[in-house]
Design a protein around this motif. Structure first.
Motif, mmCIF file in Angstrom:
data_model
loop_
_atom_site.group_PDB
_atom_site.id
_atom_site.type_symbol
_atom_site.label_atom_id
_atom_site.label_comp_id
_atom_site.label_asym_id
_atom_site.label_seq_id
_atom_site.Cartn_x
_atom_site.Cartn_y
_atom_site.Cartn_z
ATOM 1 N N VAL A 134 0.848 -1.198 0.000
ATOM 2 C CA VAL A 134 0.000 0.000 0.000
ATOM 3 C C VAL A 134 0.884 1.249 0.000
ATOM 4 O O VAL A 134 0.625 2.219 -0.716
ATOM 5 C CB VAL A 134 -0.947 -0.021 1.233
ATOM 6 N N CYS A 135 1.961 1.210 0.777
ATOM 7 C CA CYS A 135 2.900 2.344 0.817
ATOM 8 C C CYS A 135 3.452 2.635 -0.578
ATOM 9 O O CYS A 135 3.505 3.787 -1.004
ATOM 10 C CB CYS A 135 4.073 2.030 1.745
ATOM 11 N N ALA A 136 3.902 1.587 -1.260
ATOM 12 C CA ALA A 136 4.498 1.768 -2.587
ATOM 13 C C ALA A 136 3.455 2.332 -3.553
ATOM 14 O O ALA A 136 3.758 3.253 -4.333
ATOM 15 C CB ALA A 136 5.049 0.438 -3.095
ATOM 16 N N ALA A 137 2.235 1.819 -3.477
ATOM 17 C CA ALA A 137 1.189 2.296 -4.388
ATOM 18 C C ALA A 137 0.840 3.754 -4.090
ATOM 19 O O ALA A 137 0.746 4.586 -5.004
ATOM 20 C CB ALA A 137 -0.047 1.415 -4.257
ATOM 21 N N LEU A 138 0.710 4.074 -2.787
ATOM 22 C CA LEU A 138 0.373 5.455 -2.425
ATOM 23 C C LEU A 138 1.499 6.412 -2.809
ATOM 24 O O LEU A 138 1.262 7.534 -3.252
ATOM 25 C CB LEU A 138 0.104 5.558 -0.922
ATOM 26 N N CYS A 139 2.732 5.935 -2.624
ATOM 27 C CA CYS A 139 3.897 6.758 -2.969
ATOM 28 C C CYS A 139 3.874 7.071 -4.468
ATOM 29 O O CYS A 139 4.120 8.205 -4.888
ATOM 30 C CB CYS A 139 5.174 6.012 -2.585
ATOM 31 N N PHE A 140 3.528 6.081 -5.277
ATOM 32 C CA PHE A 140 3.457 6.286 -6.733
ATOM 33 C C PHE A 140 2.348 7.292 -7.064
ATOM 34 O O PHE A 140 2.554 8.215 -7.862
ATOM 35 C CB PHE A 140 3.202 4.942 -7.433
ATOM 36 N N THR A 157 14.013 0.099 -1.316
ATOM 37 C CA THR A 157 14.191 1.542 -1.485
ATOM 38 C C THR A 157 14.563 1.869 -2.928
ATOM 39 O O THR A 157 14.028 2.810 -3.525
ATOM 40 C CB THR A 157 15.295 2.049 -0.523
ATOM 41 N N ALA A 158 15.494 1.079 -3.484
ATOM 42 C CA ALA A 158 15.905 1.307 -4.871
ATOM 43 C C ALA A 158 14.726 1.081 -5.821
ATOM 44 O O ALA A 158 14.550 1.825 -6.795
ATOM 45 C CB ALA A 158 17.066 0.370 -5.216
ATOM 46 N N GLU A 159 13.923 0.080 -5.521
ATOM 47 C CA GLU A 159 12.757 -0.185 -6.380
ATOM 48 C C GLU A 159 11.727 0.939 -6.283
ATOM 49 O O GLU A 159 11.137 1.343 -7.288
ATOM 50 C CB GLU A 159 12.126 -1.527 -5.988
ATOM 51 N N LEU A 160 11.546 1.435 -5.063
ATOM 52 C CA LEU A 160 10.601 2.544 -4.893
ATOM 53 C C LEU A 160 11.110 3.770 -5.656
ATOM 54 O O LEU A 160 10.339 4.467 -6.322
ATOM 55 C CB LEU A 160 10.442 2.861 -3.403
ATOM 56 N N PHE A 161 12.423 3.994 -5.555
ATOM 57 C CA PHE A 161 13.012 5.119 -6.291
ATOM 58 C C PHE A 161 12.799 4.921 -7.795
ATOM 59 O O PHE A 161 12.387 5.855 -8.500
ATOM 60 C CB PHE A 161 14.511 5.218 -5.979
ATOM 61 N N ALA A 162 13.080 3.711 -8.276
ATOM 62 C CA ALA A 162 12.938 3.444 -9.714
ATOM 63 C C ALA A 162 11.485 3.646 -10.156
ATOM 64 O O ALA A 162 11.229 4.220 -11.220
ATOM 65 C CB ALA A 162 13.397 2.024 -10.028
ATOM 66 N N ALA A 201 10.906 7.649 -9.760
ATOM 67 C CA ALA A 201 11.719 8.442 -10.696
ATOM 68 C C ALA A 201 11.417 8.027 -12.135
ATOM 69 O O ALA A 201 11.344 8.882 -13.031
ATOM 70 C CB ALA A 201 13.202 8.248 -10.377
ATOM 71 N N GLY A 202 11.223 6.742 -12.350
ATOM 72 C CA GLY A 202 10.905 6.257 -13.701
ATOM 73 C C GLY A 202 9.583 6.833 -14.179
ATOM 74 O O GLY A 202 9.467 7.301 -15.322
ATOM 75 N N GLY A 203 8.601 6.845 -13.304
ATOM 76 C CA GLY A 203 7.294 7.400 -13.657
ATOM 77 C C GLY A 203 7.394 8.879 -13.991
ATOM 78 O O GLY A 203 6.798 9.362 -14.956
ATOM 79 N N ARG A 204 8.160 9.570 -13.192
ATOM 80 C CA ARG A 204 8.305 11.015 -13.414
ATOM 81 C C ARG A 204 9.050 11.296 -14.715
ATOM 82 O O ARG A 204 8.711 12.224 -15.451
ATOM 83 C CB ARG A 204 9.053 11.654 -12.242
ATOM 84 N N LEU A 205 10.087 10.494 -14.968
ATOM 85 C CA LEU A 205 10.854 10.689 -16.206
ATOM 86 C C LEU A 205 9.975 10.445 -17.429
ATOM 87 O O LEU A 205 10.051 11.176 -18.430
ATOM 88 C CB LEU A 205 12.054 9.743 -16.243
ATOM 89 N N LEU A 206 9.160 9.421 -17.332
ATOM 90 C CA LEU A 206 8.261 9.103 -18.445
ATOM 91 C C LEU A 206 7.297 10.270 -18.692
ATOM 92 O O LEU A 206 7.094 10.706 -19.835
ATOM 93 C CB LEU A 206 7.495 7.820 -18.122
#
Lengths: 403, 291
Positions: free
Chosen positions: A19-25, A245-250, A253-258
């Motif tokens: 849930v944290c990862a989804a909310l963070c996204f 943490t690296a996956e959350l960053f990816a 950051a990946g979503g934002r870059l896109l």
């Protein structure tokens, strides 16, 4: 390796973590980026008081802003500035809240031409300034920078050696500056730089319980009695936390870059950062600034994750670990202005306390008598923090209980 | 193989939970009996080297267990009193995870997990998540995880808690068979379980071993002191206040009491064969034993 894989899978299967990862996204990419591009930041405005009344037309408006900027030429000189002022007035004062570069022109005027400011009017300078008086753009910029550094030296923030160092850095900024529409890159770099702080609560919630939860669930004695249940488990768990943490960053950051590629494209990557902040001294272009922001946020998240896991290993209460983890990021902000400056500076070194936008500033830290430009120190600090936290967390988890 | 407990002491602030206990354990089943708060769990946690003693040490084959680190934990199996688990894991996933923590290679672990699942009657439940289990089912999973690495020292804190009578018998037989060449230490409130399988019994009170020996030796201590008396039901309460009553049943208007007393308590008292229950009660009285 097997333990790491099991721990990593175990972390991701926890509902709270997912849930944290989804909310963070949602918060950092959909809300904090895509909606900004399409609506809240770049959508056209009817001069309403709230950005929530903007139109949902950011994609088209960005193309309009780019075309308007292109008409001003591809280098930034006094001629470009004059053209910006003229266009703004000819277009009937379209407003500075839009993401056209008018707001940049206003910044140049207030920072570089303060003598042209009319104290008798509340209007922005871009409304009334006489284009003929906008001369010697780079000379004015040099004077403004030197004035600012001198003021900071007199306030005790910088030493003479710091000023010399910053001026030497500035001397490597090539002039004239390349110019294209800059607000898009300014947003991309600026909001990416602050992304680390936005991810902090999610990281804290996901990782504050990695060790402390075992006491709550009663599994700690079981794990402590297993052959690899101490040092190796702690290491595997810490590295799985870092992988998360690296996956959350990816993900973020990946979503934002896109989103950035879709809305802004790649053009403008080579304009210098001075286009958006004329008194910045770093000789970097926007792509370099974005790369720095990426590394800064990634390093900060890794350092912060290590601190959170150390807190988790330290106490048996997950809630206490969570509160302390959040305090690391937010308490220095709350106490700003109440603490001695050196304490404040020391607290700001902690991961995620500051944003990557520090590259626009002239802050200098003094380490063993040597001046270090703040971004260089802040991007490096998470490494020793992580290196110190890992063995401490392992030790805390591994030691025999006293009570 | 020897597990030596040498003057082991644990104090929590001003309270002494385990008070200078010593013992030497070799292969066999050891039952630890005592009221709540007698110090059994604290002693077991020190035996597992997860709790630091205030004084004394535990030695395995002459070496200090805590200093052996992984080597000691490699030969150790432990079921804590309040067995914690991961609710979203299935039995198979949970046991595989613990097997990895115990350093059992994956190919061997799969076989061992299957074997224990069969031994503990968990076949039907292996694919179900632990959160759906009853207390007794979870307890069996806890016992399985403790036995995964085929430990030389198996320490079980209240392993019978929550098990139905059939499962208790199954576990008793399993432990008795397992303990052939290994050390099994178990604590329980159910004296009959210890009586059935323990080679040696330690009775703890206030952090000390107050009595220890074989079941037979302990029972012999109360030989000639166990009686059965039949009294009117109305007098049963008075007898309970005066004397240690091990059991009480009704027969019509009469109450039949099994009592422990140094002297024949009444003219009609009939001497009985002593059990470990009687020995336990005799060691520190019914009120303390049942506390």
């Amino acid at each position: 390796m097997e333990l790491f894989a099991l721990e990593h899978r175990g972390l991701w299967r926890r509902t709270g973590v997912r849930v944290c990862a989804a909310l963070c996204f949602v918060y950092c990419v959909l809300w904090g980026c895509v909606l900004d591009y399409q609506w809240l930041d770049f959508g056209s405005s009817d001069y309403a008081a709230s950005v929530y009344n903007n139109h949902f037309d950011g994609y088209c408006m960005i193309r309009t802003y780019k075309a308007q900027a292109a008409a001003c030429g591809d280098t930034m000189t006094e001629r470009t500035l004059r053209r910006m002022v003229r266009d703004y007035n000819e277009l009937g004062h379209p407003g500075l809240q839009s993401k056209a570069d008018w707001v940049l022109a206003e910044t140049y005027l207030t920072v570089l031409y303060p003598d042209l400011d009319d104290p008798d009017t509340f209007l922005p300078m871009i409304y009334y300034v006489d284009g003929a008086e906008l001369t010697d753009f780079y000379g004015r910029r040099q004077q403004a920078l030197e004035r600012r550094l001198e003021r900071e030296r007199q306030e005790g923030l910088l030493t003479a050696a710091d000023v010399a160092m910053l001026l030497e850095m500035d001397s490597r900024v090539e002039t004239p500056w390349r110019y294209e529409w800059a607000q898009g890159w300014d947003y991309a770099v600026g909001s990416l730089g602050g992304m680390g702080r936005r991810t902090a609560p999610f990281l804290a919630f996901a990782l504050a319980f990695v060790f402390s939860w075992e006491w709550h669930s009663g599994t700690a004695p079981l794990l402590h009695a297993a052959k690899y249940g101490r040092r190796k488990l702690a290491l595997a768990r810490i590295f799985s936390g870092l992988a998360f943490t690296a996956e959350l960053f990816a993900l973020v950051a990946g979503g934002r870059l896109l989103a950035q590629l879709v809305y802004l494209g790649t053009d403008g990557w080579d304009i210098p950062i001075q286009v958006t902040d004329p008194l910045a001294v770093a000789p970097w272009n926007m792509l370099q600034a974005e790369a720095f922001a990426m590394a800064f946020v990634f390093g900060g998240m890794i350092g912060y994750a290590c601190l959170v896991m150390l807190l988790s290993a330290w106490g048996k209460s997950g809630v206490r670990s969570l509160v302390l983890a959040l305090a690391i990021v937010y308490v220095p902000d709350l106490l700003e202005g109440y603490l001695p400056r050196w304490v404040q500076s020391a607290l700001e070194i902690l991961p995620l306390v500051r944003s990557a936008n520090v590259i626009y500033r002239t802050d200098v830290y003094h380490i063993l008598g040597r001046g270090v430009w703040a971004p260089y120190l802040l991007i490096a600090v998470p490494v020793p923090i992580a290196l110190a936290c890992v063995p401490l967390a392992v030790r805390q988890w591994s030691r025999r209980q006293r009570t | 193989m020897e597990l030596a407990i040498d003057r082991l002491t644990k104090r929590f602030g001003g309270k002494t939970a385990v008070d200078c206990v010593s013992a030497s354990l070799t292969a066999g089943v050891y039952g630890l009996l005592g009221a709540n708060g007698a110090g059994k769990t604290t002693l077991m946690r020190m035996l597992c080297a997860i709790l630091k003693p205030t004084a004394g040490e535990v030695r395995f084959n002459g070496r200090e267990a805590a200093a052996m680190g992984e080597a000691y934990r490699d030969v150790l199996g432990y079921l804590p009193q309040d067995f914690g688990y991961y609710p979203t894991y299935t039995v198979a996933e949970f046991l595989s995870y613990i097997a990895a923590l115990k350093g059992i290679p994956r190919d061997r672990a799969a076989g061992r997990v299957r074997e224990l699942v069969d031994m503990l009657g968990l076949q039907e439940l292996a694919g179900r998540k632990l959160r759906t289990f009853s207390g007794g089912m979870r307890q069996r999973v806890g016992i399985a995880q403790a036995m995964l690495n085929d430990p030389q020292v198996l320490i079980l804190d209240e392993p019978m808690a929550g098990l139905d009578p059939k499962e208790r018998v199954r576990l008793r037989n399993l432990l008795a068979e397992y303990a052939g060449d290994k050390i099994v230490v178990l604590s329980t409130h159910i004296v009959s379980d210890v009586e059935a399988i323990a080679d040696q019994v330690f009775v703890m009170n206030a952090g000390r071993f107050v009595v220890h020996g074989t079941v037979l030796e302990l029972a012999r201590r109360v030989g000639g002191k166990v009686w059965e008396i039949t009294v009117p039901r109305a007098q049963a309460r008075q007898w309970q206040e005066r004397i240690t009553v091990a059991s009480y049943r009704h027969e019509g208007e009469q109450a039949v009491l099994r009592v422990i007393a140094e002297e024949r308590p009444s003219e009609g008292a009939v001497p009985c064969e002593p059990t470990l229950d009687d020995a336990y009660l005799y060691s520190f009285g019914a009120s303390e034993a049942g506390r």
